[in-house]
Design a protein around this motif. Structure first.
Motif, PDB file in Angstrom:
ATOM      1  N   ARG A 177       0.823  -1.219   0.000  1.00 22.48           N
ATOM      2  CA  ARG A 177       0.000   0.000   0.000  1.00 22.48           C
ATOM      3  C   ARG A 177       0.851   1.260   0.000  1.00 22.48           C
ATOM      4  O   ARG A 177       0.631   2.175  -0.791  1.00 22.48           O
ATOM      5  N   TYR A 178       1.838   1.310   0.872  1.00 26.52           N
ATOM      6  CA  TYR A 178       2.664   2.511   0.958  1.00 26.52           C
ATOM      7  C   TYR A 178       3.536   2.676  -0.292  1.00 26.52           C
ATOM      8  O   TYR A 178       3.797   3.807  -0.732  1.00 26.52           O
ATOM      9  N   LEU A 180       2.577   1.734  -3.249  1.00 27.44           N
ATOM     10  CA  LEU A 180       1.616   2.210  -4.252  1.00 27.44           C
ATOM     11  C   LEU A 180       1.393   3.713  -4.100  1.00 27.44           C
ATOM     12  O   LEU A 180       1.357   4.454  -5.091  1.00 27.44           O
ATOM     13  N   LEU A 181       1.246   4.152  -2.855  1.00 24.78           N
ATOM     14  CA  LEU A 181       1.050   5.578  -2.614  1.00 24.78           C
ATOM     15  C   LEU A 181       2.252   6.369  -3.121  1.00 24.78           C
ATOM     16  O   LEU A 181       2.113   7.453  -3.681  1.00 24.78           O
TER      17      LEU A 181
ATOM     18  N   ARG B 146      -6.125  11.970  -1.918  1.00 20.51           N
ATOM     19  CA  ARG B 146      -6.820  10.681  -2.041  1.00 20.51           C
ATOM     20  C   ARG B 146      -7.791  10.509  -0.888  1.00 20.51           C
ATOM     21  O   ARG B 146      -7.416  10.696   0.276  1.00 20.51           O
ATOM     22  N   LEU B 149      -7.019   7.970   2.286  1.00 16.19           N
ATOM     23  CA  LEU B 149      -5.892   8.183   3.195  1.00 16.19           C
ATOM     24  C   LEU B 149      -6.367   8.493   4.612  1.00 16.19           C
ATOM     25  O   LEU B 149      -7.203   9.371   4.831  1.00 16.19           O
ATOM     26  N   LEU B 157       3.999   8.110   6.645  1.00  9.54           N
ATOM     27  CA  LEU B 157       4.748   8.387   5.419  1.00  9.54           C
ATOM     28  C   LEU B 157       5.693   9.570   5.623  1.00  9.54           C
ATOM     29  O   LEU B 157       6.815   9.562   5.124  1.00  9.54           O
ATOM     30  N   LEU B 182       6.700  12.093  -3.197  1.00  9.23           N
ATOM     31  CA  LEU B 182       5.598  11.358  -2.564  1.00  9.23           C
ATOM     32  C   LEU B 182       4.243  11.902  -3.014  1.00  9.23           C
ATOM     33  O   LEU B 182       3.347  11.138  -3.363  1.00  9.23           O
TER      34      LEU B 182
END
Lengths: 188, 188
Positions: A177-178, A180-181, B146, B149, B157, B182
């Motif tokens: 998931r991270y 992908l983000l 998004r 999130l 993150l 990011l």
DNA sequence: ACCTGAACACCGTTCAAGT
DNA sequence: ACCTGAACACCGTTCAAGT
């Protein structure tokens, strides 16, 4: 990488025993496992450990250099199985899994991609940057990766993703998931 | 958060001396500064330190709880100055800068957003998640973030971005760049 | 109720003595 | 040339004695 002069038989034996004991101890107690304990496990005096591995970093690198090499080989294997963009992501996923599973490997890889890292870890740092470079180059050529990205940036960001995933449960689903983000961005 | 029963005068004095000494020691020697040294700086016995702060984490949290609160306030200040999407990024940037500048703050914030973290850090964890939640909610409403999130994901993150930036030189330019990667994603 | 500091356990590192 | 392990320094933690 290889010894300039062959070690005496007992030295070579102790060296290998230390490596085996270190891998066990690091696996059990993490990267801060007692050096004294490692020497005891290996059945050698503590001075012998220092003779072979002057710093904890040196021991860490020696204990995990084969894992680093395996990761490097995986890069090329994956490159033969998937299109460039996907290959890079899949490889980064495996790097993250590896650094989370094997305690100590993350520290080693981290210092390997640190700006101005010591000469001791330059070898495996170069190795990883080369492996990453092949995947990054291919993906950029394909047009699925920003052209301004350096291999070392990708490795550092993967290290960051590992860290973020560890704050969650550190399991594969969170890593995916991270990652992908990171690849798709935070925008909708 | 506040004491149930007021402390005796000498206890309160020692508590504050310990906090001041801890902040100094953490600033000088990092988050692993010697606890014995902190007690000595404060001019108290080592047992007194343990009486007030049973764990290193507890001392770390007490020493930096004001910094956490300042970060929370900054979230709302920035929200008044910038549109939601930009505000979140700007705040994350300041969080990253803070955690890199002040050694120990990063460890504290990290454990605060760790899955299943101890009750001792739950307070500042909740505080940060609330602050992040306000910016995240606004940006999602605006449509620039998004919708899947969670605030805690964003904080984790950001922690990862801090780590990645530290592997570079840890300066603002690198934080900005990695944060941009990011938010925009790795694709061209 | 709180503080002190000696005492204990543990670890990293060095180095003189030994083979 | 290499190994051993005692010795030293340092740190975290506890707890009996003191106020």
């Amino acid at each position: 990488m290889t010894q300039v002069r062959p070690m005496r038989a007992d030295a070579r034996r102790n060296y290998e025993r230390l490596l085996k004991a270190a891998a066990e101890a690091f696996a059990e107690h993490g990267e801060n496992a007692s050096l004294d304990d490692i020497a005891k496990r290996a059945g050698v005096g503590s001075g012998t450990l220092y003779r072979h591995f002057p710093t904890r970093q040196a021991l860490l690198e020696a204990a995990y250099v084969d894992r680093i090499e395996a990761l490097g080989l995986r890069a090329d294997e994956i490159a033969r199985e998937l299109p460039p963009g996907e290959a890079l992501i899949e490889w980064l996923y495996e790097v993250c899994v590896g650094t989370i599973e094997v305690r100590g490997l993350k520290t080693l890889l981290g210092s390997a991609v640190t700006d101005g890292s010591s000469a001791a870890v330059t070898a495996c740092g170069t190795f990883m940057k080369d492996a990453a470079g092949r995947l990054v180059g291919a993906a950029q050529k394909e047009g699925t990766l920003r052209p301004d990205l350096e291999p070392v940036d990708v490795l550092r960001l993967a290290h960051g993703i590992s860290t973020a995933s560890e704050l969650a449960d550190g399991r594969g689903a969170h890593i995916r998931r991270y990652l992908l983000l990171l690849t798709e961005g935070l925008r909708p």
